[in-house]
Design a protein around this motif. Sequence first.
Motif, PDB file in Angstrom:
ATOM      1  N   LEU A  44      39.981  27.204  42.501  1.00 12.22           N
ATOM      2  CA  LEU A  44      38.729  27.730  42.192  1.00 12.22           C
ATOM      3  C   LEU A  44      38.430  28.852  41.223  1.00 12.22           C
ATOM      4  O   LEU A  44      38.721  29.771  41.923  1.00 12.22           O
ATOM      5  CB  LEU A  44      38.513  27.677  43.299  1.00 12.22           C
ATOM      6  N   ILE A  45      37.315  29.014  40.492  1.00  8.98           N
ATOM      7  CA  ILE A  45      36.449  29.740  39.801  1.00  8.98           C
ATOM      8  C   ILE A  45      35.338  30.419  39.938  1.00  8.98           C
ATOM      9  O   ILE A  45      34.625  29.449  39.542  1.00  8.98           O
ATOM     10  CB  ILE A  45      36.923  30.439  38.461  1.00  8.98           C
ATOM     11  N   ASP A  46      35.017  31.165  39.995  1.00 12.15           N
ATOM     12  CA  ASP A  46      33.309  31.584  40.432  1.00 12.15           C
ATOM     13  C   ASP A  46      32.169  33.363  40.033  1.00 12.15           C
ATOM     14  O   ASP A  46      33.324  34.098  40.258  1.00 12.15           O
ATOM     15  CB  ASP A  46      32.373  31.128  42.271  1.00 12.15           C
ATOM     16  N   ALA A  47      31.905  32.965  39.615  1.00 12.05           N
ATOM     17  CA  ALA A  47      31.024  34.166  38.875  1.00 12.05           C
ATOM     18  C   ALA A  47      29.982  34.718  39.924  1.00 12.05           C
ATOM     19  O   ALA A  47      28.463  33.979  39.612  1.00 12.05           O
ATOM     20  CB  ALA A  47      30.236  34.138  37.228  1.00 12.05           C
ATOM     21  N   THR A  48      29.983  35.636  40.583  1.00 13.94           N
ATOM     22  CA  THR A  48      29.046  36.023  41.717  1.00 13.94           C
ATOM     23  C   THR A  48      28.151  36.686  40.821  1.00 13.94           C
ATOM     24  O   THR A  48      29.144  38.422  40.776  1.00 13.94           O
ATOM     25  CB  THR A  48      29.332  36.677  43.153  1.00 13.94           C
ATOM     26  N   PRO A  49      27.268  37.055  40.934  1.00 18.21           N
ATOM     27  CA  PRO A  49      26.321  38.359  40.779  1.00 18.21           C
ATOM     28  C   PRO A  49      26.472  39.589  41.727  1.00 18.21           C
ATOM     29  O   PRO A  49      26.835  39.452  42.948  1.00 18.21           O
ATOM     30  CB  PRO A  49      24.960  38.295  39.998  1.00 18.21           C
ATOM     31  N   PHE A  50      27.001  41.017  41.516  1.00 14.32           N
ATOM     32  CA  PHE A  50      26.847  41.328  42.137  1.00 14.32           C
ATOM     33  C   PHE A  50      26.948  43.117  41.659  1.00 14.32           C
ATOM     34  O   PHE A  50      27.199  43.969  41.048  1.00 14.32           O
ATOM     35  CB  PHE A  50      28.199  41.482  42.913  1.00 14.32           C
ATOM     36  N   GLU A  51      25.799  43.978  42.018  1.00 15.87           N
ATOM     37  CA  GLU A  51      24.905  45.127  41.984  1.00 15.87           C
ATOM     38  C   GLU A  51      24.373  45.423  40.390  1.00 15.87           C
ATOM     39  O   GLU A  51      25.472  45.945  39.868  1.00 15.87           O
ATOM     40  CB  GLU A  51      25.964  46.292  42.566  1.00 15.87           C
ATOM     41  N   ASP A 236      35.485  51.508  38.280  1.00 12.39           N
ATOM     42  CA  ASP A 236      36.022  50.662  38.897  1.00 12.39           C
ATOM     43  C   ASP A 236      35.330  50.999  40.123  1.00 12.39           C
ATOM     44  O   ASP A 236      36.405  50.437  41.154  1.00 12.39           O
ATOM     45  CB  ASP A 236      37.833  50.988  39.048  1.00 12.39           C
ATOM     46  N   GLN A 237      34.206  51.032  40.415  1.00 11.04           N
ATOM     47  CA  GLN A 237      34.207  51.741  42.215  1.00 11.04           C
ATOM     48  C   GLN A 237      33.761  50.019  42.903  1.00 11.04           C
ATOM     49  O   GLN A 237      34.261  49.413  43.470  1.00 11.04           O
ATOM     50  CB  GLN A 237      32.331  52.162  41.916  1.00 11.04           C
ATOM     51  N   ARG A 238      32.990  49.385  41.431  1.00 13.11           N
ATOM     52  CA  ARG A 238      32.043  47.592  42.554  1.00 13.11           C
ATOM     53  C   ARG A 238      33.872  47.014  42.837  1.00 13.11           C
ATOM     54  O   ARG A 238      33.423  46.146  43.045  1.00 13.11           O
ATOM     55  CB  ARG A 238      31.674  47.244  41.386  1.00 13.11           C
ATOM     56  N   GLU A 239      34.648  46.784  41.258  1.00 17.35           N
ATOM     57  CA  GLU A 239      35.857  46.321  41.748  1.00 17.35           C
ATOM     58  C   GLU A 239      36.655  46.533  42.526  1.00 17.35           C
ATOM     59  O   GLU A 239      37.156  45.392  42.986  1.00 17.35           O
ATOM     60  CB  GLU A 239      36.984  46.340  39.680  1.00 17.35           C
ATOM     61  N   GLY A 243      37.211  44.110  45.587  1.00 15.39           N
ATOM     62  CA  GLY A 243      38.826  43.544  45.789  1.00 15.39           C
ATOM     63  C   GLY A 243      39.051  43.997  47.030  1.00 15.39           C
ATOM     64  O   GLY A 243      39.355  43.233  48.282  1.00 15.39           O
ATOM     65  N   SER A 244      38.437  45.177  47.446  1.00 19.75           N
ATOM     66  CA  SER A 244      38.352  45.495  49.159  1.00 19.75           C
ATOM     67  C   SER A 244      38.130  44.293  50.141  1.00 19.75           C
ATOM     68  O   SER A 244      38.793  44.252  51.230  1.00 19.75           O
ATOM     69  CB  SER A 244      37.959  46.805  50.014  1.00 19.75           C
ATOM     70  N   GLY A 245      36.717  43.998  50.071  1.00 18.66           N
ATOM     71  CA  GLY A 245      36.075  43.038  50.402  1.00 18.66           C
ATOM     72  C   GLY A 245      36.726  41.519  51.250  1.00 18.66           C
ATOM     73  O   GLY A 245      36.902  40.821  51.725  1.00 18.66           O
ATOM     74  N   LEU A 246      37.148  41.222  49.732  1.00 20.24           N
ATOM     75  CA  LEU A 246      37.780  39.664  49.700  1.00 20.24           C
ATOM     76  C   LEU A 246      39.585  40.116  50.311  1.00 20.24           C
ATOM     77  O   LEU A 246      39.629  38.766  50.993  1.00 20.24           O
ATOM     78  CB  LEU A 246      37.937  39.737  48.074  1.00 20.24           C
ATOM     79  N   LEU A 247      40.279  41.258  50.360  1.00 26.61           N
ATOM     80  CA  LEU A 247      40.495  40.870  51.000  1.00 26.61           C
ATOM     81  C   LEU A 247      40.611  40.967  52.054  1.00 26.61           C
ATOM     82  O   LEU A 247      41.758  40.776  53.635  1.00 26.61           O
ATOM     83  CB  LEU A 247      42.261  42.459  51.077  1.00 26.61           C
ATOM     84  N   VAL A 248      39.477  41.750  52.551  1.00 23.89           N
ATOM     85  CA  VAL A 248      39.299  41.655  54.593  1.00 23.89           C
ATOM     86  C   VAL A 248      39.391  40.176  54.894  1.00 23.89           C
ATOM     87  O   VAL A 248      39.572  39.686  55.876  1.00 23.89           O
ATOM     88  CB  VAL A 248      38.601  42.620  54.850  1.00 23.89           C
ATOM     89  N   ALA A 249      38.455  39.177  53.632  1.00 22.34           N
ATOM     90  CA  ALA A 249      38.355  37.806  54.033  1.00 22.34           C
ATOM     91  C   ALA A 249      39.090  37.135  54.405  1.00 22.34           C
ATOM     92  O   ALA A 249      39.452  36.628  54.717  1.00 22.34           O
ATOM     93  CB  ALA A 249      37.563  37.369  52.590  1.00 22.34           C
TER      94      ALA A 249
END
Length: 286
Positions: A44-51, A236-239, A243-249
């Motif tokens: 699955l590949i999704d492009a999500t707007p983030f900040e 690299d702040q957003r990344e 990335g940290s949030g996705l690892l928690v998920a």
Amino acid sequence: MREFTEAYGLEKSAVSEHFIEASRAKLKEMMERKLDKMRLCALLIDATPFEGQQMVVALGIGEDGKKTILGIRQGATENATVVGELLGDLLERGLDFTQPRLYVLDGGKALTAAVKKHAGESAAIQRCQVHKRRNVLDHLTDEHKPSVAKKLNAAYALEDYAAAKQALDKLHRELMDLNPSAARSLGEGMEETLTVHKLHLPIQLRKTMASTNVIESAFSIVEQVCRNVKRWHDGDQRERWVGSGLLVAEKQFRRVQGYKQIPILIRELESLTPNIPTVAKRKKAS
């Protein structure tokens, strides 16, 4: 967020520098995971707007139904270059693009082009039905949205491909009279929104594979993790935070709904894209 701090072994009072160092190391570890032993039935590949940026996320669904974050890329917009770099990275880390697999994309043309470049023109691509519905409705007035949404939902709920295609074609004709822009939005890539129907997937697994909702659900965790960030900077702040949030998920991931039906998906994919070495390898392993 308690789970977040525990994931890095940090106390809430830990200084910012320690968090930056820890999150950067965790992100590097995730982005360098070896993928050569992974057998994925879907990507699955999704492009999500983030900040103010687009975060392109790749998530794999294994043949056992387990979900894994494969990688992320940051870009000003969703484009073939960003997606191509992400897929190229997955290839370098060992992902086998010759393996029959369903590619579930958020609907952008750039994603489709990039996937076909790596997996071949015959790659089974499912365009996200949720994104398609959203894009069509965005062209309509509030007065017409409910009735069109109802017809879209009814069409995609049909089990038979021919019946679903007929219902969408009928709606397309109606939209040409109501709002040509909405009709063009529906018509663009419409056939690829019905790939799960062509594969004859049982209803439970079909719902899972018909959209990129799995990634959007993971991003709800990302938003929780990032809610206390007051200011966003370049670099690299957003990344790191995404990335940290996705690892928690990922730690909270369960098997996808309908995972027991995945063998049906695999058989259908192999019948569409015959791959003798892959099939032989599977038989030998069993």
